[in-house]
Write a protein that holds these residues in place. Structure first.
Motif, mmCIF file in Angstrom:
data_model
loop_
_atom_site.group_PDB
_atom_site.id
_atom_site.type_symbol
_atom_site.label_atom_id
_atom_site.label_comp_id
_atom_site.label_asym_id
_atom_site.label_seq_id
_atom_site.Cartn_x
_atom_site.Cartn_y
_atom_site.Cartn_z
ATOM 1 N N GLN A 107 0.836 -1.192 0.000
ATOM 2 C CA GLN A 107 0.000 0.000 0.000
ATOM 3 C C GLN A 107 0.875 1.248 0.000
ATOM 4 N N ASP A 108 1.997 1.205 0.720
ATOM 5 C CA ASP A 108 2.933 2.336 0.741
ATOM 6 C C ASP A 108 3.628 2.470 -0.606
ATOM 7 N N GLN A 109 4.007 3.711 -0.921
ATOM 8 C CA GLN A 109 4.734 3.988 -2.150
ATOM 9 C C GLN A 109 5.746 5.101 -1.922
ATOM 10 N N VAL A 110 6.783 5.117 -2.760
ATOM 11 C CA VAL A 110 7.670 6.277 -2.846
ATOM 12 C C VAL A 110 6.930 7.320 -3.668
ATOM 13 N N ILE A 111 6.569 8.425 -3.032
ATOM 14 C CA ILE A 111 5.791 9.443 -3.741
ATOM 15 C C ILE A 111 6.648 10.617 -4.201
ATOM 16 N N GLN A 112 7.846 10.740 -3.651
ATOM 17 C CA GLN A 112 8.809 11.731 -4.130
ATOM 18 C C GLN A 112 10.181 11.076 -4.125
#
Length: 226
Positions: free
Chosen positions: A136-141
Motif C-alpha cells: 500500500q505504501d509507495q515512494v511518492i517523491q
C-alpha cells in the motif's frame, strides 16, 4: 561475491515452514550467479558492524512502514547512507525500495489509491514486465540522485536506479504464486479489500518474470565499479 541480506521482516509463521523466510527466497531467486549470502535480522536489531562486511547489500520487504517509529529504522537509514557513500551496491525490494529512498531524501507514504497485490504489469526499461506485488505504501517523491526506470499507472516510481550505487523496486520478484496465495489467506483478510484478494487469487496462474529481474539484480551487483 558476498551479498548481505538485511531482513527487515519475516514471512508469516504459518507459511515459513513450508515456503521459507524472505532471505531464503532471495537466495533461491539469485541462485546460479555465484553469490554467497549472510543474513542480518534487522527487525530484531541485529546489524552488521560495518558496511564493508559484504560486497553488496539486499534489503528485504517488511510488514512495517518506513515512516513508523521502530528502534531499528533510524540505524538502518544511517547504514544505507554509509553504504551509499562507500559505493557498496544496494538492492532494495518493497520496504527496501522505500527505506533507501527515504534515507536518501525521498518521501514515502500510504498511497491514496489503496493496495496492490498479486500479479502486476509494469513498463520496465521500455518493455513490459510482470511481477507479483504486495503493498500500500509507495515512494511518492524520489531522491535527487534517483531515476525512474519502471512504472505503471498505479505506481509511478516502481523501479529506481541511483547510478551504480542502488537499484530498487516496489514489486516482489522473490514471491511465487504459492506465497501470494498464502498471504491472501493469512495477512490480507480484514486488511485488503475482498475484491482485490479475489482478483489476486484468480491471477495466480498468470505468468510472471521473476527470473528476468533476478538477472537484472545480479548484473547490478556485479557491475565493474571504480
Amino acid at each position: 561475491m558476498k551479498i548481505g541480506i538485511l531482513a527487515t521482516g519475516h514471512a508469516p509463521d504459518s507459511l515459513k515452514t513450508e515456503l521459507g523466510d524472505y532471505p531464503a527466497m532471495f537466495a533461491t531467486l539469485l541462485d546460479g550467479h555465484g553469490f554467497e549470502f549472510e543474513t542480518w535480522d534487522i527487525e530484531n536489531q541485529q546489524f552488521p558492524r560495518t558496511v564493508a562486511q559484504a560486497d553488496g547489500w539486499l534489503i528485504t520487504g517488511s510488514r512495517h512502514g518506513v515512516y513508523e517509529n521502530h528502534p531499528w529504522i533510524a540505524p538502518l537509514q544511517t547504514f544505507v547512507r554509509h553504504a551509499y557513500d562507500a559505493h557498496i551496491p544496494m538492492v532494495g525490494v518493497c520496504f527496501g525500495h522505500q527505506i533507501i529512498a527515504q534515507a536518501l531524501g525521498g518521501t514515502v507514504a500510504k498511497f491514496d489509491g489503496g493496495w496492490n497485490i498479486g500479479h502486476t504489469e509494469y513498463e520496465f526499461e521500455g518493455a513490459p514486465l510482470a511481477l507479483n506485488a504486495w503493498h500500500q505504501d509507495q515512494v511518492i517523491q524520489i531522491p535527487d540522485d534517483a531515476r525512474v526506470i519502471g512504472r505503471n499507472a498505479f505506481c509511478e516510481n516502481a523501479f529506481l536506479v541511483y547510478g551504480d550505487r542502488a537499484f530498487t523496486l516496489q514489486a516482489h520478484p522473490e514471491f511465487e504464486a504459492n506465497f501470494i496465495e498464502g498471504l491472501a489467506r493469512t495477512r490480507a483478510p480484514g486488511v485488503v479489500p475482498p475484491d482485490l484478494i479475489a482478483a489476486a487469487c484468480d491471477a495466480l496462474d498468470t505468468p510472471i518474470q521473476n527470473h528476468a529481474i533476478a538477472q537484472r539484480m545480479a548484473q547490478f551487483f556485479q557491475l565493474k565499479r571504480p
